[in-house]
Enzyme design. Structure first.
Site, PDB file in Angstrom:
ATOM      1  N   ASN A   1     -10.342  -2.097  -9.414  1.00 26.74           N
ATOM      2  CA  ASN A   1     -10.007  -0.669  -9.505  1.00 26.74           C
ATOM      3  C   ASN A   1      -9.269  -0.394 -10.810  1.00 26.74           C
ATOM      4  O   ASN A   1      -8.489  -1.220 -11.283  1.00 26.74           O
ATOM      5  CB  ASN A   1      -9.103  -0.298  -8.327  1.00 26.74           C
TER       6      ASN A   1
ATOM      7  N   ILE B   1      -9.534   6.411  -0.308  1.00 28.49           N
ATOM      8  CA  ILE B   1      -8.994   5.122   0.120  1.00 28.49           C
ATOM      9  C   ILE B   1     -10.021   4.461   1.041  1.00 28.49           C
ATOM     10  O   ILE B   1     -10.536   5.093   1.972  1.00 28.49           O
ATOM     11  CB  ILE B   1      -7.639   5.314   0.824  1.00 28.49           C
ATOM     12  N   LEU B   2     -10.318   3.208   0.735  1.00 26.86           N
ATOM     13  CA  LEU B   2     -11.363   2.501   1.481  1.00 26.86           C
ATOM     14  C   LEU B   2     -10.735   1.697   2.612  1.00 26.86           C
ATOM     15  O   LEU B   2      -9.708   1.042   2.418  1.00 26.86           O
ATOM     16  CB  LEU B   2     -12.111   1.568   0.528  1.00 26.86           C
TER      17      LEU B   2
ATOM     18  N   GLY C   1      -4.026  -2.770   0.668  1.00 27.00           N
ATOM     19  CA  GLY C   1      -3.034  -1.725   0.424  1.00 27.00           C
ATOM     20  C   GLY C   1      -3.563  -0.673  -0.549  1.00 27.00           C
ATOM     21  O   GLY C   1      -4.698  -0.760  -1.019  1.00 27.00           O
TER      22      GLY C   1
ATOM     23  N   ASP D   1      -3.400   0.560  -4.083  1.00 28.33           N
ATOM     24  CA  ASP D   1      -3.006   0.184  -5.452  1.00 28.33           C
ATOM     25  C   ASP D   1      -2.003  -0.970  -5.473  1.00 28.33           C
ATOM     26  O   ASP D   1      -1.090  -1.007  -6.304  1.00 28.33           O
ATOM     27  CB  ASP D   1      -2.439   1.406  -6.210  1.00 28.33           C
TER      28      ASP D   1
ATOM     29  N   HIS E   1      -6.482   2.067 -12.574  1.00 23.32           N
ATOM     30  CA  HIS E   1      -5.414   2.966 -12.144  1.00 23.32           C
ATOM     31  C   HIS E   1      -4.592   3.407 -13.354  1.00 23.32           C
ATOM     32  O   HIS E   1      -4.176   2.569 -14.162  1.00 23.32           O
ATOM     33  CB  HIS E   1      -4.511   2.290 -11.106  1.00 23.32           C
TER      34      HIS E   1
ATOM     35  N   ASP F   1      -6.981  -4.787  -2.767  1.00 23.25           N
ATOM     36  CA  ASP F   1      -6.687  -5.447  -1.490  1.00 23.25           C
ATOM     37  C   ASP F   1      -6.533  -4.363  -0.432  1.00 23.25           C
ATOM     38  O   ASP F   1      -6.887  -3.202  -0.682  1.00 23.25           O
ATOM     39  CB  ASP F   1      -5.477  -6.393  -1.605  1.00 23.25           C
TER      40      ASP F   1
END
Ligand code: GAR
Length: 195
Positions: free
Chosen positions: A106, A91-92, A142, A144, A108, A140
């Protein structure tokens, strides 16, 4: 020509598909570099095609922010138009995301907002879902949660294993990734308008 940096953590089958697409001179994108948060197996795909690679391991830094700052510098060094997280499993922090979004996308393996997180395929099976799919979205702050660019649904066959289902999803992800990158390059997808 859309220039891309890809970040991975694993086997890089999506990366491989994108590298092969970009290898066609008619494809409107090129991969400048591939980065990872560990010495990921998928880096070999980049090396085979002479694409430069970098590894920035979180364990070598005293904080997540310090790690992300060096990762961001390593990405920005290449001046990409787009950054693709293709199986990047860390997680960035917001500092990284806000420096790149909406030009940070991303992959998913679920129909978001269903089954976010690191075990989307396992979670879909555990929930008894009868369908799942793949999502490409803008990242963004959050987990996913960012705006969806494209999704594709598949049915879940009774008795299928997690590995089998994930492989089915990856088969559609690879096609979807190439199409989305091409559409961004051609201006058919405007990330700034979706964000
Ligand atoms: C892909 O299925 C991707 O959607 C998933 O990791 C896999 C990477 O496969 N990403 C996530 O789960 C992110 N939350 P690959 O290394 O073979 O391309």
């Amino acid at each position: 020509m859309l220039s891309i940096v890809v970040l991975i953590s694993g086997s890089g089958s999506n990366l491989r598909a994108l590298i092969e697409a970009c290898d066609n001179p008619l494809f409107p994108a090129k991969i400048l570099a591939v980065g990872a948060d560990r010495p990921a197996d998928g880096l070999e795909h980049a090396e085979q095609f002479g694409i430069s690679t970098f590894v920035v391991e979180p364990g070598r830094f005293s904080s997540k922010e310090d790690w992300a700052e060096v990762l961001l510098s390593s990405v920005l060094f290449h001046k990409p138009d787009l950054v693709v997280l293709a199986g990047f499993m860390k997680i960035l922090p917001t500092s990284f995301v806000s420096a790149l979004s909406p030009r940070l996308i991303n992959l998913h393996p679920s129909l978001l907002p269903e089954f976010p997180g690191a075990h989307a395929v396992r979670d879909a099976l555990a929930a008894g879902a009868t369908k799942t799919g793949s999502t490409i979205h803008i990242v963004d702050s959050g987990v996913d949660t960012g705006p969806v660019i494209r999704q594709q649904e598949i049915s879940i066959a009774p008795g299928i294993t997690e590995a089998e289902l994930h492989e089915q999803i990856k088969r559609i992800e690879r096609v979807q990734l190439i199409e989305v990158v091409r559409d961004i390059a051609d201006g058919k997808i405007k990330l700034e308008e979706i964000a």
